[in-house]
Design a protein around this motif. Sequence first.
Motif, short mmCIF file in Angstrom:
data_model
loop_
_atom_site.label_atom_id
_atom_site.label_comp_id
_atom_site.label_asym_id
_atom_site.label_seq_id
_atom_site.Cartn_x
_atom_site.Cartn_y
_atom_site.Cartn_z
N GLU A 169 15.62 -0.17 -25.17
CA GLU A 169 16.11 -0.35 -23.80
C GLU A 169 15.07 0.11 -22.79
O GLU A 169 14.78 -0.56 -21.80
CB GLU A 169 17.42 0.41 -23.61
N ARG A 170 14.47 1.28 -23.05
CA ARG A 170 13.46 1.81 -22.14
C ARG A 170 12.21 0.94 -22.15
O ARG A 170 11.60 0.67 -21.11
CB ARG A 170 13.10 3.24 -22.57
N ARG A 171 11.81 0.44 -23.34
CA ARG A 171 10.62 -0.43 -23.44
C ARG A 171 10.81 -1.69 -22.62
O ARG A 171 9.90 -2.13 -21.93
CB ARG A 171 10.37 -0.78 -24.91
N LEU A 172 11.99 -2.28 -22.69
CA LEU A 172 12.26 -3.49 -21.92
C LEU A 172 12.21 -3.20 -20.43
O LEU A 172 11.67 -4.01 -19.65
CB LEU A 172 13.62 -4.06 -22.32
N ALA A 173 12.75 -2.08 -20.00
CA ALA A 173 12.72 -1.72 -18.58
C ALA A 173 11.28 -1.52 -18.11
O ALA A 173 10.89 -1.97 -17.02
CB ALA A 173 13.54 -0.45 -18.34
N LEU A 174 10.46 -0.87 -18.94
CA LEU A 174 9.05 -0.69 -18.59
C LEU A 174 8.33 -2.02 -18.53
O LEU A 174 7.48 -2.24 -17.65
CB LEU A 174 8.39 0.23 -19.62
N LEU A 231 9.53 -11.61 -28.50
CA LEU A 231 8.45 -11.81 -29.46
C LEU A 231 7.23 -10.97 -29.11
O LEU A 231 6.63 -10.32 -29.98
CB LEU A 231 8.06 -13.29 -29.52
N ALA A 232 6.85 -10.98 -27.83
CA ALA A 232 5.65 -10.24 -27.41
C ALA A 232 5.83 -8.74 -27.66
O ALA A 232 4.93 -8.09 -28.20
CB ALA A 232 5.36 -10.50 -25.94
N LEU A 233 6.96 -8.19 -27.30
CA LEU A 233 7.18 -6.76 -27.49
C LEU A 233 7.16 -6.40 -28.97
O LEU A 233 6.73 -5.29 -29.33
CB LEU A 233 8.51 -6.35 -26.85
N ALA A 234 7.60 -7.31 -29.82
CA ALA A 234 7.55 -7.05 -31.26
C ALA A 234 6.13 -7.11 -31.80
O ALA A 234 5.81 -6.43 -32.78
CB ALA A 234 8.44 -8.05 -31.99
N ARG A 235 5.27 -7.90 -31.18
CA ARG A 235 3.92 -8.11 -31.70
C ARG A 235 2.88 -7.16 -31.12
O ARG A 235 1.81 -6.98 -31.70
CB ARG A 235 3.48 -9.56 -31.45
N TYR A 236 3.17 -6.58 -29.95
CA TYR A 236 2.15 -5.75 -29.31
C TYR A 236 1.67 -4.62 -30.23
O TYR A 236 0.48 -4.27 -30.22
CB TYR A 236 2.67 -5.16 -28.01
N VAL A 252 -3.49 -9.04 -20.86
CA VAL A 252 -2.67 -9.19 -22.04
C VAL A 252 -1.46 -10.01 -21.65
O VAL A 252 -0.74 -9.65 -20.72
CB VAL A 252 -2.24 -7.82 -22.60
N GLY A 253 -1.28 -11.13 -22.32
CA GLY A 253 -0.16 -12.01 -21.99
C GLY A 253 1.02 -11.79 -22.92
O GLY A 253 1.31 -10.67 -23.32
N MET A 254 1.65 -12.88 -23.31
CA MET A 254 2.86 -12.81 -24.11
C MET A 254 2.63 -13.25 -25.56
O MET A 254 3.54 -13.75 -26.22
CB MET A 254 3.97 -13.64 -23.46
N ALA A 255 1.39 -13.05 -26.04
CA ALA A 255 1.05 -13.37 -27.43
C ALA A 255 1.31 -14.83 -27.75
O ALA A 255 1.78 -15.17 -28.83
CB ALA A 255 1.82 -12.46 -28.39
N ARG A 256 0.95 -15.69 -26.79
CA ARG A 256 1.12 -17.14 -26.97
C ARG A 256 -0.21 -17.84 -26.74
O ARG A 256 -0.96 -18.06 -27.67
CB ARG A 256 2.18 -17.67 -25.99
N SER A 257 -0.52 -18.18 -25.49
CA SER A 257 -1.76 -18.88 -25.16
C SER A 257 -2.94 -17.90 -25.19
O SER A 257 -2.78 -16.71 -24.89
CB SER A 257 -1.65 -19.51 -23.78
N ASN A 258 -4.12 -18.43 -25.52
CA ASN A 258 -5.31 -17.58 -25.51
C ASN A 258 -6.13 -17.71 -24.23
O ASN A 258 -6.81 -16.78 -23.81
CB ASN A 258 -6.19 -17.84 -26.73
N GLY A 259 -6.09 -18.87 -23.59
CA GLY A 259 -6.81 -19.08 -22.35
C GLY A 259 -6.43 -20.41 -21.73
O GLY A 259 -6.04 -21.34 -22.45
N TRP A 260 -6.49 -20.49 -20.42
CA TRP A 260 -6.14 -21.72 -19.73
C TRP A 260 -6.61 -21.63 -18.28
O TRP A 260 -7.04 -20.57 -17.81
CB TRP A 260 -4.63 -21.97 -19.77
N VAL A 261 -6.56 -22.75 -17.59
CA VAL A 261 -6.86 -22.79 -16.16
C VAL A 261 -5.66 -23.39 -15.46
O VAL A 261 -5.12 -24.41 -15.87
CB VAL A 261 -8.12 -23.63 -15.88
N SER A 262 -5.24 -22.75 -14.39
CA SER A 262 -4.07 -23.22 -13.66
C SER A 262 -4.22 -22.85 -12.19
O SER A 262 -4.97 -21.94 -11.84
CB SER A 262 -2.80 -22.57 -14.24
N GLU A 263 -3.51 -23.56 -11.33
CA GLU A 263 -3.58 -23.28 -9.90
C GLU A 263 -2.75 -22.04 -9.56
O GLU A 263 -1.59 -21.94 -9.93
CB GLU A 263 -3.08 -24.47 -9.08
N VAL A 264 -3.36 -21.13 -8.83
CA VAL A 264 -2.69 -19.95 -8.30
C VAL A 264 -3.05 -19.86 -6.82
O VAL A 264 -4.23 -19.79 -6.47
CB VAL A 264 -3.12 -18.66 -9.03
#
Length: 282
Positions: free
Chosen positions: A25-30, A56-61, A103-115
Amino acid sequence: MPAAVRDLVPAFLDFWQQAANASAERRLALWRDYVARHPEVVHDVTRGGGEPDPTLALARYRELVDRIKANAPLATAWIEEAARLVAPVLQAQDLTVPCISMVGMARSNGWVSEVDGRHTLFLAVEQIPDADAARILATHEMAHAIQLPMPATPWPQDGPLGHGIFAEGFATRLTVELLPEYGIAEHLWFGPGYDGWMAECERRLPEARAEILACLDATDLGVQRRYLNLNGGHHLPDRIGYLIGVHAVEELRQAYTWPELARWGTDRAMAELRRVLAGAET
Protein backbone atom coordinates in the motif's frame (compact mmCIF):
# COMPACT_ATOMS: atom_id res chain seq x y z
CA MET A 1 24.81 21.19 -28.61
CA PRO A 2 21.82 19.39 -30.17
CA ALA A 3 20.85 17.35 -27.06
CA ALA A 4 19.33 18.96 -23.97
CA VAL A 5 18.96 16.08 -21.50
CA ARG A 6 16.75 15.98 -18.41
CA ASP A 7 17.86 13.08 -16.23
CA LEU A 8 15.03 11.65 -14.13
CA VAL A 9 16.84 8.47 -13.07
CA PRO A 10 17.91 10.01 -9.72
CA ALA A 11 14.22 10.72 -9.02
CA PHE A 12 13.45 7.02 -9.47
CA LEU A 13 16.31 5.98 -7.20
CA ASP A 14 15.00 8.35 -4.50
CA PHE A 15 11.55 6.80 -4.90
CA TRP A 16 12.85 3.24 -4.80
CA GLN A 17 15.00 3.84 -1.73
CA GLN A 18 11.78 4.61 0.13
CA ALA A 19 9.59 2.08 -1.63
CA ALA A 20 11.74 -1.07 -1.89
CA ASN A 21 10.95 -2.36 1.59
CA ALA A 22 7.65 -0.59 2.11
CA SER A 23 4.29 -2.31 2.32
CA ALA A 24 2.40 -2.78 -0.94
CA GLU A 25 0.00 0.00 0.00
CA ARG A 26 2.79 2.40 0.93
CA ARG A 27 4.80 1.51 -2.22
CA LEU A 28 1.82 2.31 -4.42
CA ALA A 29 1.27 5.64 -2.66
CA LEU A 30 4.94 6.53 -3.15
CA TRP A 31 4.74 5.53 -6.81
CA ARG A 32 1.72 7.76 -7.37
CA ASP A 33 3.55 10.69 -5.82
CA TYR A 34 6.63 9.95 -7.98
CA VAL A 35 4.50 9.86 -11.13
CA ALA A 36 2.63 13.03 -10.21
CA ARG A 37 5.98 14.85 -9.99
CA HIS A 38 7.38 13.18 -13.12
CA PRO A 39 4.57 12.29 -15.55
CA GLU A 40 7.16 11.34 -18.19
CA VAL A 41 7.52 8.04 -16.29
CA VAL A 42 4.19 6.79 -17.67
CA HIS A 43 4.47 8.42 -21.08
CA ASP A 44 5.07 5.11 -22.85
CA VAL A 45 1.53 4.14 -21.80
CA THR A 46 -0.33 7.43 -21.94
CA ARG A 47 1.00 8.42 -25.39
CA GLY A 48 -1.24 5.71 -26.85
CA GLY A 49 -4.24 6.77 -24.77
CA GLY A 50 -3.78 4.08 -22.14
CA GLU A 51 -4.13 4.29 -18.38
CA PRO A 52 -0.97 3.33 -16.47
CA ASP A 53 -1.20 0.28 -14.24
CA PRO A 54 1.94 0.10 -12.09
CA THR A 55 1.46 -3.52 -11.00
CA LEU A 56 3.90 -5.08 -13.46
CA ALA A 57 6.51 -2.33 -13.13
CA LEU A 58 6.46 -2.36 -9.33
CA ALA A 59 6.93 -6.13 -9.39
CA ARG A 60 9.88 -5.90 -11.79
CA TYR A 61 11.79 -2.94 -10.34
CA ARG A 62 13.44 -5.13 -7.70
CA GLU A 63 15.02 -7.39 -10.35
CA LEU A 64 15.94 -4.39 -12.52
CA VAL A 65 17.38 -2.07 -9.89
CA ASP A 66 20.99 -3.22 -10.34
CA ARG A 67 20.75 -2.51 -14.07
CA ILE A 68 19.13 0.86 -13.35
CA LYS A 69 21.95 1.82 -10.98
CA ALA A 70 24.58 0.72 -13.50
CA ASN A 71 22.94 2.67 -16.33
CA ALA A 72 22.14 5.77 -14.28
CA PRO A 73 25.50 7.56 -14.71
CA LEU A 74 25.76 6.56 -18.38
CA ALA A 75 22.43 7.53 -19.94
CA THR A 76 23.16 11.20 -20.57
CA ALA A 77 26.47 10.33 -22.24
CA TRP A 78 24.71 7.78 -24.48
CA ILE A 79 22.29 10.44 -25.68
CA GLU A 80 24.99 13.08 -26.16
CA GLU A 81 27.17 10.65 -28.13
CA ALA A 82 24.19 9.87 -30.37
CA ALA A 83 23.68 13.57 -31.02
CA ARG A 84 27.35 13.99 -31.94
CA LEU A 85 27.03 11.14 -34.44
CA VAL A 86 23.71 12.04 -36.04
CA ALA A 87 23.55 15.83 -36.11
CA PRO A 88 26.51 16.47 -38.45
CA VAL A 89 25.35 13.88 -40.98
CA LEU A 90 21.93 15.55 -41.17
CA GLN A 91 23.43 19.07 -41.06
CA ALA A 92 21.42 19.72 -37.91
CA GLN A 93 24.07 21.06 -35.53
CA ASP A 94 21.91 24.11 -34.78
CA LEU A 95 18.87 22.05 -33.74
CA THR A 96 18.37 21.43 -30.01
CA VAL A 97 16.67 18.11 -29.23
CA PRO A 98 14.88 17.82 -25.87
CA CYS A 99 15.71 14.45 -24.32
CA ILE A 100 14.62 12.61 -21.18
CA SER A 101 16.53 9.76 -19.54
CA MET A 102 14.43 7.98 -16.96
CA VAL A 103 13.07 4.78 -15.50
CA GLY A 104 9.75 3.99 -17.11
CA MET A 105 7.25 1.19 -16.64
CA ALA A 106 9.45 -1.70 -17.81
CA ARG A 107 7.86 -1.67 -21.26
CA SER A 108 9.35 0.52 -24.01
CA ASN A 109 13.11 1.08 -24.20
CA GLY A 110 13.13 4.31 -26.22
CA TRP A 111 10.91 6.42 -28.43
CA VAL A 112 10.30 9.93 -29.75
CA SER A 113 7.04 11.71 -29.09
CA GLU A 114 5.68 15.25 -29.01
CA VAL A 115 5.75 16.97 -25.62
CA ASP A 116 4.49 20.55 -25.49
CA GLY A 117 4.68 20.64 -29.28
CA ARG A 118 8.32 19.49 -29.49
CA HIS A 119 9.62 16.12 -30.63
CA THR A 120 11.26 14.70 -27.52
CA LEU A 121 13.57 11.69 -27.18
CA PHE A 122 12.84 9.29 -24.32
CA LEU A 123 15.34 6.69 -23.08
CA ALA A 124 14.12 4.21 -20.45
CA VAL A 125 17.24 2.83 -18.77
CA GLU A 126 15.57 -0.13 -17.07
CA GLN A 127 15.06 -1.67 -20.52
CA ILE A 128 18.65 -1.31 -21.74
CA PRO A 129 20.68 -4.50 -21.10
CA ASP A 130 24.16 -3.38 -22.14
CA ALA A 131 26.28 -0.67 -23.73
CA ASP A 132 25.91 -2.03 -27.27
CA ALA A 133 22.12 -1.91 -27.04
CA ALA A 134 22.37 1.60 -25.62
CA ARG A 135 24.53 2.87 -28.50
CA ILE A 136 22.22 1.44 -31.16
CA LEU A 137 19.03 2.57 -29.42
CA ALA A 138 20.17 6.10 -28.60
CA THR A 139 21.47 6.67 -32.13
CA HIS A 140 18.29 5.28 -33.69
CA GLU A 141 16.05 7.48 -31.54
CA MET A 142 18.25 10.54 -32.14
CA ALA A 143 17.79 10.01 -35.88
CA HIS A 144 14.03 10.14 -35.32
CA ALA A 145 14.25 13.13 -33.00
CA ILE A 146 16.15 15.16 -35.58
CA GLN A 147 14.34 13.98 -38.73
CA LEU A 148 10.72 14.31 -37.61
CA PRO A 149 10.71 18.07 -36.82
CA MET A 150 13.15 19.07 -39.57
CA PRO A 151 10.82 19.74 -42.55
CA ALA A 152 9.11 23.12 -42.87
CA THR A 153 5.97 21.34 -41.66
CA PRO A 154 7.15 18.89 -38.99
CA TRP A 155 5.88 15.33 -39.10
CA PRO A 156 2.83 14.74 -36.90
CA GLN A 157 2.99 12.41 -33.93
CA ASP A 158 0.32 10.19 -35.45
CA GLY A 159 0.01 9.29 -39.11
CA PRO A 160 -0.64 6.45 -41.55
CA LEU A 161 1.42 3.28 -41.85
CA GLY A 162 3.59 4.83 -44.58
CA HIS A 163 4.89 7.47 -42.15
CA GLY A 164 6.14 4.76 -39.84
CA ILE A 165 7.67 2.67 -42.62
CA PHE A 166 9.64 5.64 -43.98
CA ALA A 167 10.68 6.99 -40.56
CA GLU A 168 11.80 3.61 -39.20
CA GLY A 169 13.63 2.83 -42.43
CA PHE A 170 15.35 6.22 -42.27
CA ALA A 171 16.44 5.88 -38.64
CA THR A 172 17.57 2.28 -38.98
CA ARG A 173 19.48 2.73 -42.23
CA LEU A 174 21.23 5.85 -40.93
CA THR A 175 22.18 4.05 -37.72
CA VAL A 176 23.57 1.12 -39.73
CA GLU A 177 25.81 3.58 -41.57
CA LEU A 178 26.94 5.31 -38.37
CA LEU A 179 27.52 2.08 -36.40
CA PRO A 180 28.59 -0.46 -39.04
CA GLU A 181 30.09 -2.83 -36.46
CA TYR A 182 26.57 -4.13 -35.81
CA GLY A 183 24.55 -6.14 -38.32
CA ILE A 184 21.17 -5.01 -39.64
CA ALA A 185 19.30 -7.50 -37.45
CA GLU A 186 21.08 -6.09 -34.38
CA HIS A 187 20.04 -2.60 -35.40
CA LEU A 188 16.45 -3.71 -35.84
CA TRP A 189 16.26 -5.49 -32.47
CA PHE A 190 18.95 -3.57 -30.51
CA GLY A 191 20.92 -6.73 -29.86
CA PRO A 192 22.10 -10.10 -31.22
CA GLY A 193 20.23 -13.35 -31.71
CA TYR A 194 17.91 -12.54 -34.62
CA ASP A 195 19.67 -14.06 -37.60
CA GLY A 196 16.84 -16.56 -38.07
CA TRP A 197 14.29 -13.76 -38.01
CA MET A 198 16.34 -11.86 -40.59
CA ALA A 199 16.51 -14.84 -42.92
CA GLU A 200 12.75 -15.39 -42.69
CA CYS A 201 12.08 -11.69 -43.37
CA GLU A 202 14.30 -11.70 -46.45
CA ARG A 203 12.43 -14.73 -47.74
CA ARG A 204 9.07 -13.02 -47.22
CA LEU A 205 10.01 -9.54 -48.52
CA PRO A 206 8.03 -9.66 -51.81
CA GLU A 207 4.88 -10.68 -49.96
CA ALA A 208 5.41 -8.07 -47.26
CA ARG A 209 6.09 -5.27 -49.77
CA ALA A 210 2.83 -6.01 -51.57
CA GLU A 211 0.81 -5.98 -48.34
CA ILE A 212 2.41 -2.79 -47.04
CA LEU A 213 2.05 -1.00 -50.37
CA ALA A 214 -1.67 -1.80 -50.35
CA CYS A 215 -2.19 -0.20 -46.95
CA LEU A 216 0.35 2.66 -46.80
CA ASP A 217 -2.46 5.11 -46.04
CA ALA A 218 -4.00 3.01 -43.25
CA THR A 219 -4.30 4.81 -39.92
CA ASP A 220 -5.75 1.90 -37.98
CA LEU A 221 -3.42 1.07 -35.09
CA GLY A 222 -3.94 -2.64 -35.64
CA VAL A 223 -2.57 -2.37 -39.16
CA GLN A 224 0.44 -0.41 -37.99
CA ARG A 225 1.20 -2.89 -35.19
CA ARG A 226 0.97 -5.72 -37.71
CA TYR A 227 4.07 -4.50 -39.54
CA LEU A 228 5.94 -2.39 -36.97
CA ASN A 229 5.40 -4.16 -33.65
CA LEU A 230 4.87 -7.63 -32.25
CA ASN A 231 2.05 -8.56 -34.57
CA GLY A 232 0.01 -10.98 -32.48
CA GLY A 233 0.03 -13.94 -34.83
CA HIS A 234 -0.05 -12.26 -38.24
CA HIS A 235 1.41 -14.55 -40.90
CA LEU A 236 4.44 -12.30 -41.58
CA PRO A 237 7.38 -11.97 -39.15
CA ASP A 238 7.18 -9.37 -36.38
CA ARG A 239 8.43 -5.89 -37.28
CA ILE A 240 9.05 -6.75 -40.93
CA GLY A 241 7.97 -3.22 -41.82
CA TYR A 242 11.28 -1.94 -40.44
CA LEU A 243 13.19 -4.01 -42.97
CA ILE A 244 10.88 -2.89 -45.78
CA GLY A 245 11.67 0.68 -44.78
CA VAL A 246 15.41 0.00 -44.65
CA HIS A 247 15.44 -1.37 -48.19
CA ALA A 248 13.32 1.53 -49.47
CA VAL A 249 15.65 4.12 -47.93
CA GLU A 250 18.68 2.26 -49.29
CA GLU A 251 17.25 2.70 -52.78
CA LEU A 252 16.43 6.37 -52.17
CA ARG A 253 19.97 6.97 -50.93
CA GLN A 254 21.25 6.23 -54.42
CA ALA A 255 19.72 9.53 -55.55
CA TYR A 256 19.42 11.67 -52.39
CA THR A 257 21.67 12.71 -49.51
CA TRP A 258 20.80 12.22 -45.85
CA PRO A 259 20.12 15.94 -45.32
CA GLU A 260 17.75 15.93 -48.30
CA LEU A 261 15.84 12.88 -47.06
CA ALA A 262 15.64 14.33 -43.55
CA ARG A 263 13.93 17.47 -44.81
CA TRP A 264 11.18 15.78 -46.80
CA GLY A 265 7.67 16.51 -45.62
CA THR A 266 5.21 13.66 -45.25
CA ASP A 267 3.69 14.12 -48.74
CA ARG A 268 7.06 13.81 -50.46
CA ALA A 269 8.15 10.92 -48.28
CA MET A 270 4.91 9.02 -48.91
CA ALA A 271 5.09 9.60 -52.67
CA GLU A 272 8.70 8.43 -52.89
CA LEU A 273 8.04 5.42 -50.68
CA ARG A 274 5.05 4.44 -52.77
CA ARG A 275 7.12 4.76 -55.96
CA VAL A 276 9.94 2.61 -54.59
CA LEU A 277 7.63 -0.12 -53.29
CA ALA A 278 5.61 -0.17 -56.51
CA GLY A 279 8.80 -0.42 -58.54
CA ALA A 280 9.93 -3.37 -56.47
CA GLU A 281 6.69 -5.15 -57.35
CA THR A 282 7.19 -4.91 -61.12
